[in-house]
Write a protein that holds these residues in place. Structure first.
Motif, mmCIF file in Angstrom:
data_model
loop_
_atom_site.group_PDB
_atom_site.id
_atom_site.type_symbol
_atom_site.label_atom_id
_atom_site.label_comp_id
_atom_site.label_asym_id
_atom_site.label_seq_id
_atom_site.Cartn_x
_atom_site.Cartn_y
_atom_site.Cartn_z
ATOM 1 N N THR A 98 5.573 -15.462 -15.539
ATOM 2 C CA THR A 98 4.213 -16.113 -15.255
ATOM 3 C C THR A 98 3.543 -14.992 -14.579
ATOM 4 O O THR A 98 4.167 -14.023 -13.742
ATOM 5 C CB THR A 98 4.256 -17.407 -14.315
ATOM 6 N N LEU A 99 2.228 -15.162 -14.384
ATOM 7 C CA LEU A 99 1.482 -14.184 -13.736
ATOM 8 C C LEU A 99 1.493 -14.026 -12.085
ATOM 9 O O LEU A 99 1.855 -12.886 -11.648
ATOM 10 C CB LEU A 99 -0.099 -14.634 -13.784
ATOM 11 N N LYS A 100 1.924 -15.163 -11.758
ATOM 12 C CA LYS A 100 2.341 -15.075 -10.407
ATOM 13 C C LYS A 100 3.806 -14.507 -10.119
ATOM 14 O O LYS A 100 3.811 -13.727 -9.230
ATOM 15 C CB LYS A 100 2.264 -16.639 -9.895
ATOM 16 N N TYR A 101 4.749 -14.793 -10.852
ATOM 17 C CA TYR A 101 6.027 -14.340 -10.635
ATOM 18 C C TYR A 101 5.679 -12.726 -10.758
ATOM 19 O O TYR A 101 6.588 -11.955 -10.057
ATOM 20 C CB TYR A 101 6.852 -15.155 -11.267
ATOM 21 N N ALA A 102 5.200 -12.464 -11.975
ATOM 22 C CA ALA A 102 4.973 -11.027 -12.279
ATOM 23 C C ALA A 102 4.257 -10.182 -11.233
ATOM 24 O O ALA A 102 4.700 -9.155 -10.970
ATOM 25 C CB ALA A 102 4.222 -11.067 -13.492
ATOM 26 N N GLN A 103 3.357 -10.876 -10.458
ATOM 27 C CA GLN A 103 2.986 -10.363 -9.602
ATOM 28 C C GLN A 103 3.859 -9.833 -8.176
ATOM 29 O O GLN A 103 3.903 -8.883 -7.619
ATOM 30 C CB GLN A 103 1.523 -11.044 -9.194
ATOM 31 N N GLU A 104 4.441 -11.089 -7.898
ATOM 32 C CA GLU A 104 5.155 -10.910 -6.950
ATOM 33 C C GLU A 104 6.340 -10.080 -7.082
ATOM 34 O O GLU A 104 6.727 -9.001 -6.379
ATOM 35 C CB GLU A 104 5.765 -12.310 -6.418
ATOM 36 N N CYS A 105 6.855 -10.033 -8.204
ATOM 37 C CA CYS A 105 8.111 -8.783 -8.481
ATOM 38 C C CYS A 105 7.634 -7.652 -8.361
ATOM 39 O O CYS A 105 8.037 -6.696 -7.717
ATOM 40 C CB CYS A 105 8.451 -9.160 -9.906
ATOM 41 N N LEU A 106 6.228 -7.194 -8.888
ATOM 42 C CA LEU A 106 5.693 -5.867 -8.750
ATOM 43 C C LEU A 106 5.333 -5.546 -7.308
ATOM 44 O O LEU A 106 5.439 -4.374 -6.900
ATOM 45 C CB LEU A 106 4.213 -5.909 -9.694
ATOM 46 N N GLN A 107 4.902 -6.518 -6.651
ATOM 47 C CA GLN A 107 4.543 -6.267 -5.191
ATOM 48 C C GLN A 107 5.887 -5.906 -4.218
ATOM 49 O O GLN A 107 6.122 -4.979 -3.900
ATOM 50 C CB GLN A 107 3.879 -7.565 -4.586
ATOM 51 N N GLN A 108 6.978 -6.726 -4.808
ATOM 52 C CA GLN A 108 8.168 -6.248 -4.207
ATOM 53 C C GLN A 108 8.738 -4.915 -4.650
ATOM 54 O O GLN A 108 9.280 -4.088 -3.808
ATOM 55 C CB GLN A 108 9.500 -7.268 -4.601
ATOM 56 N N ALA A 109 8.349 -4.313 -5.733
ATOM 57 C CA ALA A 109 8.624 -3.140 -6.210
ATOM 58 C C ALA A 109 7.839 -2.233 -6.012
ATOM 59 O O ALA A 109 7.620 -1.036 -6.597
ATOM 60 C CB ALA A 109 9.165 -3.143 -7.847
ATOM 61 N N ASN A 110 6.754 -2.268 -5.207
ATOM 62 C CA ASN A 110 5.554 -1.529 -4.675
ATOM 63 C C ASN A 110 5.042 -0.938 -5.853
ATOM 64 O O ASN A 110 4.510 0.111 -6.223
ATOM 65 C CB ASN A 110 6.405 0.134 -4.205
ATOM 66 N N PHE A 111 4.787 -1.875 -7.097
ATOM 67 C CA PHE A 111 4.389 -1.473 -8.319
ATOM 68 C C PHE A 111 4.805 -0.635 -9.158
ATOM 69 O O PHE A 111 4.061 0.526 -9.711
ATOM 70 C CB PHE A 111 2.521 -1.302 -7.812
ATOM 71 N N ASP A 112 6.108 -0.529 -9.018
ATOM 72 C CA ASP A 112 6.855 0.497 -9.772
ATOM 73 C C ASP A 112 7.393 -0.293 -10.876
ATOM 74 O O ASP A 112 8.256 -1.129 -10.708
ATOM 75 C CB ASP A 112 8.083 1.360 -8.859
ATOM 76 N N LEU A 113 7.113 0.168 -12.088
ATOM 77 C CA LEU A 113 7.184 -0.788 -13.135
ATOM 78 C C LEU A 113 8.665 -1.024 -13.563
ATOM 79 O O LEU A 113 9.408 -2.144 -13.900
ATOM 80 C CB LEU A 113 6.448 -0.503 -14.721
#
Lengths: 124, 544
Positions: free
Chosen positions: B508-523
């Motif tokens: 979901t949008l929310k989890y995808a955002q959280e995941c990216l934030q944890q990854a410093n926006f490194d896909l």
């Protein structure tokens, strides 16, 4: 303490690091499929993935020089052991060693132990 | 939730009325134009045709029966309507501006409606946002904003986004009497107001405590919750389960469920990078826990006693043999002085301490632990220097009993030894259990190593910084281009990344955002994180 977790910790890290230097692939028997390796920011689970991760690290020769070793019995009566190591990592022909910090959570299984969690960080 | 930086692209917008909540206030108002007799060509033919004739680009076109409606800035309306009657694809094109009542962009209308609604529902002196009984609100009803679950959810997300920006003071929210059978439509409340202190869900239709699980550990400061008038109370376990979902909950339906004095104090904000956390819950817990823990460690260690019990253990090691890095300035990098207070407590099993000493230097139980804590020099951890710390938090089950769900948190960083005025590095591993009596936590194991200052290069440039040096942890196959640590890309890049991640993972949008934030926006890293934690994600992490 009814069992020698300190001796176990020493034996374990000596064995682990000597195998690590000799052949990282030979570390497989120390992990299980629910074991977790957290190596810097990467986390992998399972014997195969962990050994793949360890053997894919980009160096040939590696030696761990232990500076501190500490251990605590984990669960009262459960005989699991938490081991914390800091030391230096000597890699290939690098003149400067790197500081590292590593935590192992060892779980008893029969007469021996396996690594449940392995958390490694370079700390320079 | 980021709604910024993305105009509605229109292609798949089925005409549900504008729920667009980007910064439209700064753009010129748009006017809707209706086009008829255009079907001899395609929609894109028409748009290019109008552009060719008027140099104006039609925005957000959509088709409704024979009419194609599109928007242009107000100042351009007359230019386009002058083309009324022009031949297009064999017919005379009819162009008309919509009547003045509806000419304003629907988006802006929506924003206005929601702003008005929010203001009418906000009691600034009580810092209370009263969103009770929204189903009977004439304005929302009239706009069809609650027509079906999808629009209601969208409406609420938009509302929350606006509330976050416009009503930063909100401490209490009422969602009473909204016929909620689950919280999916209002879940974004926790994103906008993670620091909410009071929440009422009274008189809804929440069937069981599991309905609240999406908010588990999402409101770290929630103090009071009202759930009366919900079927979930028929289950006698509900209250206990709900208390466990909110670490600082003190009042549930007016009944005291925790002793406030026993709770750890407010956590300090402490962004920590780069770090790995198995789940967002562990991240929240680890960061707020450590911030509070280190604050007490620096100010008054006796405050930490409540976190230890009679089975807790603490030991520390003093590392006198750290690598000397030529890249470091020698200031403050003196080798450790062998006569520090650390040596008398150090329990280094790699050295030949006698067995008696070794056993004696393992502190078991809170009194023994406090004694050692008081011996160790006063310290100062500057948590605002997030780059000087690295944290790993992982789940650990069955620590003291098979049902335990504990976390193991390792932190590496720097501190100032106030006594000697020397900066030192440390590593600390804590095994933290939720307290069996509820409310707080118990530290089952606590292991500390003190080293001479080693800087934070190992954390701040975990991948890129070592490329010229050794790269023991880099495996090209799995490590993508490093993102600069802590860098957040501009909103549109971030959004593109979020959508790429959603498309590749089904998150979901929310989890995808959280995941990216944890990854410093490194896909690439985000995808790795996803693969690693996939099995632990709740079902609601995935779309559909």
């Amino acid at each position: 303490m009814s069992f020698d977790y300190q001796g176990l910790a020493q034996q374990f890290v000596n064995h682990y690091y000597s195998q690590f230097s000799a052949d990282r692939g030979s570390l497989a028997p120390l992990y299980r499929d629910h074991s977790m390796l957290t190596f810097e920011r990467d986390q992998v689970q399972g014997t195969q993935a962990i050994v793949e991760k360890l053997t894919s690290l980009g160096f040939q020769k590696v030696q761990h020089e232990i500076a501190t070793l500490d251990a605590q019995p984990g669960t009262p009566g459960n005989r699991d052991v938490i081991v914390m190591v800091t030391g230096k990592l000597l890699i290939d022909d690098e003149p400067t060693p790197k500081g590292y910090s590593q935590v192992f959570h060892l779980i008893p299984e029969g007469d021996s132990y396996y690594v449940y969690n392995d958390i490694f960080r370079l700390v320079f | 939730m980021s709604y910024r930086g993305r105009g509605r692209s229109g292609q798949n917008n089925g005409g549900q009325g504008g729920m667009q909540v980007d910064g439209s206030n700064n753009s010129p108002s748009l006017v809707a134009l209706d086009f008829q007799n255009w079907q001899g060509g395609t929609q894109s033919d028409l748009i290019s045709f109008i552009k060719r004739k008027s140099r104006i680009t039609l925005q957000n076109p959509r088709v409704n029966g024979p009419v194609l409606t599109a928007f242009v800035p107000e100042r351009d309306v007359s230019i386009v309507t002058k083309l009324n009657g022009i031949r297009f694809a064999g017919q005379a094109l009819q162009i008309s501006a919509q009547s003045s009542a509806s000419t304003t962009n629907a988006t802006i209308q929506t924003v206005d409606v929601l702003t008005g609604f929010l203001n009418s529902r906000y009691n600034a002196s009580a810092q209370l946002l009263n969103l009770s009984n929204m189903g009977q609100d004439p304005v929302l009803l009239e706009r069809g904003m609650l027509a079906n679950p999808t629009t209601a959810t969208k409406m609420f997300m938009a509302l929350m986004k606006m509330a976050k920006d416009n009503l930063p003071g909100v401490r209490s929210v009422s969602l009473e009497t909204n016929q909620l059978t689950d919280i999916s439509s209002v879940q974004s409340l926790s994103t906008s107001f993670p620091n909410l202190e009071n929440l009422s869900l009274a008189n809804n239709m929440l069937p069981n405590f599991q309905a609240l699980l999406p908010w588990r550990n999402r409101f770290p400061k929630l103090r009071e919750l009202v759930i009366q008038g919900n079927p979930l109370l028929n289950d006698p376990n509900s209250q206990r389960e709900i208390v466990s979902m909110f670490p600082r909950l003190v009042m549930l339906d007016g009944v005291t469920v925790r002793n406030e004095a026993d709770l750890p104090r407010d956590a300090l904000p402490m962004p920590v990078l780069p770090t790995f956390f198995e789940t967002p819950e562990i991240q929240n817990l680890s960061q707020s826990f450590l911030a509070e823990f280190l604050r007490c460690w620096d100010t008054d260690r006796s405050q930490l006693l409540g976190l230890y019990d009679d089975a807790s253990m603490f030991s520390m090691c003093y590392n006198t043999n750290t690598p000397k890095l030529p890249s470091h300035q020698p200031t403050n990098r003196r080798g450790p002085n062998p006569n520090t207070p650390y040596t008398s407590t150090s329990r280094n099993l790699a050295f030949s301490n006698t067995p008696a000493t070794r056993n004696q230097r393992l502190a078991i139980g809170r009194n023994a632990i406090l004694t050692v804590f008081q011996k160790l020099p006063a310290t100062k951890h500057d948590l605002s220097q997030a780059h000087k710390f690295a944290i790993d938090g992982i789940a650990l089950n069955g620590v003291r009993s098979p049902q335990d769900s504990a976390i193991s948190v390792s932190i590496h960083g720097e501190m100032l030894d106030v006594t000697s005025n020397l900066t030192r590095s440390f590593d600390r591993t804590l095994v933290i259990l939720p307290s069996p009596v509820g409310g707080s936590f118990v530290i089952a194991s606590d292991m500390l190593t003190i080293r001479s200052a080693a800087g934070s290069d190992a954390f701040t440039s975990p991948r890129a910084g070592q490329s010229a040096n050794v790269t023991p942890h880099v495996t090209p196959a799995t490590t993508p281009t490093p993102a600069p640590t802590g860098a957040t890309p501009d909103p549109s890049t971030a959004e593109t990344l979020v959508h790429q991640l959603m498309a590749q993972t089904g998150l979901t949008l929310k989890y995808a955002q959280e995941c990216l934030q944890q990854a410093n926006f490194d896909l690439g890293l985000a995808l790795n994180l996803f693969q690693q934690s996939r099995s632990q994600l709740p079902p609601d992490a995935f779309a559909q």
